[in-house]
Design an enzyme around this catalytic site. Structure first.
Site, PDB file in Angstrom:
ATOM      1  CB  THR A 118       5.748  -8.492  -5.552  1.00 23.23           C
ATOM      2  OG1 THR A 118       5.202  -8.914  -5.349  1.00 23.23           O
ATOM      3  CG2 THR A 118       6.942  -7.479  -6.395  1.00 23.23           C
ATOM      4  CG  ASP A 119       4.513 -13.382  -4.442  1.00 19.23           C
ATOM      5  OD1 ASP A 119       3.670 -11.831  -4.966  1.00 19.23           O
ATOM      6  OD2 ASP A 119       3.764 -13.769  -3.962  1.00 19.23           O
ATOM      7  CD  GLU A 120       1.532  -8.109  -7.177  1.00 20.04           C
ATOM      8  OE1 GLU A 120       0.850  -7.697  -8.705  1.00 20.04           O
ATOM      9  OE2 GLU A 120       1.073  -7.519  -6.390  1.00 20.04           O
ATOM     10  CE1 TYR A 145       4.395  -2.923  -6.893  1.00 19.57           C
ATOM     11  CE2 TYR A 145       3.514  -4.909  -7.697  1.00 19.57           C
ATOM     12  CZ  TYR A 145       4.165  -4.386  -6.995  1.00 19.57           C
ATOM     13  OH  TYR A 145       4.407  -4.474  -5.069  1.00 19.57           O
ATOM     14  CE  LYS A 149       9.319  -4.306  -6.313  1.00 18.76           C
ATOM     15  NZ  LYS A 149       9.557  -2.926  -4.698  1.00 18.76           N
TER      16      LYS A 149
HETATM   17  P1  NAD Z   1       3.238   2.195  -0.047  1.00 18.16           P
HETATM   18  O1  NAD Z   1       2.650   1.996  -1.267  1.00 18.16           O
HETATM   19  O2  NAD Z   1       2.673   1.455   0.857  1.00 18.16           O
HETATM   20  O3  NAD Z   1       4.688   2.538   0.278  1.00 18.16           O
HETATM   21  C1  NAD Z   1       5.230   3.204  -0.442  1.00 18.16           C
HETATM   22  C2  NAD Z   1       6.226   4.023   0.621  1.00 18.16           C
HETATM   23  O4  NAD Z   1       6.735   4.589  -0.786  1.00 18.16           O
HETATM   24  C3  NAD Z   1       4.923   5.471  -0.228  1.00 18.16           C
HETATM   25  O5  NAD Z   1       5.043   6.353   1.782  1.00 18.16           O
HETATM   26  C4  NAD Z   1       5.363   6.602  -0.485  1.00 18.16           C
HETATM   27  O6  NAD Z   1       5.625   7.962  -0.576  1.00 18.16           O
HETATM   28  C5  NAD Z   1       7.025   6.447  -1.018  1.00 18.16           C
HETATM   29  N1  NAD Z   1       7.456   6.711  -1.784  1.00 18.16           N
HETATM   30  C6  NAD Z   1       6.967   6.489  -3.435  1.00 18.16           C
HETATM   31  N2  NAD Z   1       7.856   7.016  -4.168  1.00 18.16           N
HETATM   32  C7  NAD Z   1       8.776   7.077  -3.637  1.00 18.16           C
HETATM   33  C8  NAD Z   1       9.779   8.419  -4.178  1.00 18.16           C
HETATM   34  N3  NAD Z   1      10.225   8.453  -5.241  1.00 18.16           N
HETATM   35  N4  NAD Z   1      10.875   8.701  -3.255  1.00 18.16           N
HETATM   36  C9  NAD Z   1      10.517   7.892  -2.026  1.00 18.16           C
HETATM   37  N5  NAD Z   1       9.539   7.813  -1.582  1.00 18.16           N
HETATM   38  C10 NAD Z   1       8.544   7.255  -2.600  1.00 18.16           C
HETATM   39  O7  NAD Z   1       3.638   0.261  -0.440  1.00 18.16           O
HETATM   40  P2  NAD Z   1       4.252  -0.507   0.280  1.00 18.16           P
HETATM   41  O8  NAD Z   1       2.899  -1.595   0.287  1.00 18.16           O
HETATM   42  O9  NAD Z   1       4.532  -0.340   1.379  1.00 18.16           O
HETATM   43  O10 NAD Z   1       5.277  -1.905  -0.211  1.00 18.16           O
HETATM   44  C11 NAD Z   1       6.428  -1.466   0.259  1.00 18.16           C
HETATM   45  C12 NAD Z   1       7.093  -2.198  -0.605  1.00 18.16           C
HETATM   46  O11 NAD Z   1       6.666  -3.741  -0.597  1.00 18.16           O
HETATM   47  C13 NAD Z   1       7.431  -2.015  -2.226  1.00 18.16           C
HETATM   48  O12 NAD Z   1       8.811  -2.229  -2.780  1.00 18.16           O
HETATM   49  C14 NAD Z   1       6.350  -3.356  -2.863  1.00 18.16           C
HETATM   50  O13 NAD Z   1       6.738  -3.773  -4.231  1.00 18.16           O
HETATM   51  C15 NAD Z   1       6.633  -4.492  -1.652  1.00 18.16           C
HETATM   52  N6  NAD Z   1       5.517  -5.594  -1.214  1.00 18.16           N
HETATM   53  C16 NAD Z   1       4.138  -5.163  -0.938  1.00 18.16           C
HETATM   54  C17 NAD Z   1       3.627  -6.183  -0.709  1.00 18.16           C
HETATM   55  C18 NAD Z   1       1.870  -5.252  -0.310  1.00 18.16           C
HETATM   56  O14 NAD Z   1       0.923  -6.296  -0.072  1.00 18.16           O
HETATM   57  N7  NAD Z   1       1.347  -4.393  -0.081  1.00 18.16           N
HETATM   58  C19 NAD Z   1       4.128  -7.246  -0.595  1.00 18.16           C
HETATM   59  C20 NAD Z   1       5.044  -7.593  -1.589  1.00 18.16           C
HETATM   60  C21 NAD Z   1       6.293  -6.853  -1.705  1.00 18.16           C
HETATM   61  P1  TYD Z   2      -4.570  -5.806  -4.351  1.00 18.28           P
HETATM   62  O1  TYD Z   2      -4.368  -5.896  -2.808  1.00 18.28           O
HETATM   63  O2  TYD Z   2      -4.646  -5.261  -5.479  1.00 18.28           O
HETATM   64  O3  TYD Z   2      -3.207  -6.864  -4.611  1.00 18.28           O
HETATM   65  P2  TYD Z   2      -2.639  -7.419  -5.583  1.00 18.28           P
HETATM   66  O4  TYD Z   2      -3.049  -6.688  -7.039  1.00 18.28           O
HETATM   67  O5  TYD Z   2      -1.273  -6.623  -5.720  1.00 18.28           O
HETATM   68  O6  TYD Z   2      -2.207  -8.988  -5.579  1.00 18.28           O
HETATM   69  O7  TYD Z   2      -5.852  -7.016  -4.961  1.00 18.28           O
HETATM   70  C1  TYD Z   2      -5.471  -8.275  -3.978  1.00 18.28           C
HETATM   71  C2  TYD Z   2      -6.579  -9.258  -4.610  1.00 18.28           C
HETATM   72  O8  TYD Z   2      -7.762  -8.373  -5.003  1.00 18.28           O
HETATM   73  C3  TYD Z   2      -6.012  -9.206  -6.818  1.00 18.28           C
HETATM   74  O9  TYD Z   2      -6.633 -10.706  -6.839  1.00 18.28           O
HETATM   75  C4  TYD Z   2      -6.724  -7.901  -7.275  1.00 18.28           C
HETATM   76  C5  TYD Z   2      -8.563  -7.964  -6.093  1.00 18.28           C
HETATM   77  N1  TYD Z   2      -9.152  -7.358  -5.578  1.00 18.28           N
HETATM   78  C6  TYD Z   2     -10.426  -7.283  -5.368  1.00 18.28           C
HETATM   79  O10 TYD Z   2     -11.221  -8.086  -6.215  1.00 18.28           O
HETATM   80  N2  TYD Z   2     -11.759  -5.905  -5.338  1.00 18.28           N
HETATM   81  C7  TYD Z   2     -10.266  -4.792  -4.791  1.00 18.28           C
HETATM   82  O11 TYD Z   2     -11.211  -3.495  -4.264  1.00 18.28           O
HETATM   83  C8  TYD Z   2      -9.482  -4.431  -5.062  1.00 18.28           C
HETATM   84  C9  TYD Z   2      -8.564  -3.537  -4.290  1.00 18.28           C
HETATM   85  C10 TYD Z   2      -8.208  -5.714  -5.525  1.00 18.28           C
END
Ligand code: NAD
Ligand code: TYD
Length: 329
Positions: A118-120, A145, A149
């Protein structure tokens, strides 16, 4: 191809995307099915893949699966910042120990490894600049988090340099699209409105995120798998920077509500102000471009998906809102 976390939001969309666009791969998914994982995201393709219910921290499960794969893509993670503020241990365990366990198996058995991040990891940018993260921005994570990462990314780089693991890494901006868990910002607000609740915005709502469609993220990962250089990192994003208020107002507009029909709730501690990625490297070196350039269109499609697929998200909604209620959000 071994896809860890393939029952999660991005991982499952990646499995579906790969089957539709890259039928040359045989796929095995490893997922421990936490609260965030659901096999039903893979309903359409379960007959075309192997599914292993297991933990990436378990070396005995991971070893043979890595040995039989040419390529491992690691999506498995604990992914929600708010949960990491309540209880950080699962983040340290899965994101750090889990990645370590995969890397140790890669070191023993060889093959290609791609790590999804992630960019975080870079921390945040000021609101009032147009500055963006690049691949060489120093890591400066803010939340448990993002710290976990960042640690996992560091392990990937160290195992690549010290042990020759053939790894690449990508850091994507915030994703949206079908099958995202209702705890996340965009689906929380859409499903609140479908269920007669008001959207909830943390603090002032001026925090900015760069919204990237999950299919664009996954197309970028495929570009890295086929044309990326081993040892390199790539930033992924869409250029669509919006404040949280702007996103909520757009959701309200697209769903036919007044623009001020939302609540401000207490802010998240340590809330990152702004994320924005400079995607010059992946666009010029790997010729990847995002398809969802108009956020309004992608959001409208996503709203349509949540309206049509209540069967999928409704069972998670009460538990997710109970967690928010306990935090006063
Ligand atoms: P998610 O929480 O929807 O899915 C995570 C999956 O991993 C789930 O299916 C969970 O069951 C599985 N999991 C968790 N712990 C595990 C373990 N110990 N062993 C095996 N499986 C396990 O997450 P996501 O949003 O799909 O994110 C996927 C990846 O992308 C993550 O690495 C996250 O950091 C990265 N990412 C997410 C976003 C976003 O906006 N969601 C953006 C940038 C990067
Ligand atoms: P989120 O989806 O949790 O992603 P991240 O924190 O990883 O960027 O949240 C996106 C943005 O929205 C973040 O600035 C937090 C804000 N947020 C709200 O304002 N209300 C909400 O109910 C949630 C879940 C997030």
């Amino acid at each position: 191809m071994l896809i860890t976390g393939g029952a999660g939001f991005i991982g499952a969309n990646f499995v579906n995307y790969t089957i539709e666009n890259h039928s040359e791969y045989e796929i095995c998914v490893l997922d421990s099915l936490t609260y965030a994982g659901s096999k039903s995201r893979l309903d359409r393709v379960l007959h075309r893949i192997d599914f292993v219910h297991g933990d990436i921290c378990d070396a005995e499960i991971v070893g043979p699966l890595v040995e039989s794969a040419d390529l491992v893509v690691n999506f498995a993670a604990e992914s929600h910042v708010d949960n990491s503020l309540d209880d950080s241990y699962p983040f340290v365990r899965t994101n750090i120990i889990g990645t370590y366990t995969l890397l140790e198996a890669m070191r023993r058995h060889g093959g290609r490894f791609h790590h999804i991040s992630t960019d975080e990891v870079f921390g945040d940018l000021p609101l009032e600049t147009t500055e963006k993260f690049t691949e060489s921005t120093p890591y400066n994570p803010s939340s448990p988090y993002s710290a976990s990462k960042a640690s996992s990314d560091m392990l990937v780089r160290a195992w690549a340099r010290s042990f020759g693991v053939a790894a690449t890494l990508s850091n994507c901006a915030n994703n949206y699209g079908p099958f995202q868990h209702v705890e996340k910002f965009v689906p929380r607000q859409i499903t609140n409105l479908i269920g007669g609740r008001r959207p909830k915005v943390y603090g002032t709502g001026l925090n900015v995120r760069e919204w990237t469609h999950v299919d664009d993220h996954n197309a970028a990962v495929h570009a890295i798998l086929s044309r990326g250089e081993i040892g390199e990192s790539y930033l992924i994003g869409s250029g669509n920077e919006l404040s949280n208020r702007q996103v909520v107002e757009l959701v309200l507009d697209l769903m036919g509500f007044a623009p001020d029909a939302y609540d401000h709730v207490p802010d998240r501690p340590g809330h990152d102000l702004r994320y924005a990625n400079d995607t010059t490297k992946i666009m010029t070196e790997l010729e990847w471009v995002p398809r969802y350039v108009d956020f309004r269109d992608g959001l409208a499609e996503t709203i349509h998906w949540y309206r049509a697929n209540e069967w999928w998200w409704q069972p998670q909604k009460m538990a997710a809102e109970a967690r928010y209620q306990a935090r006063g959000q």
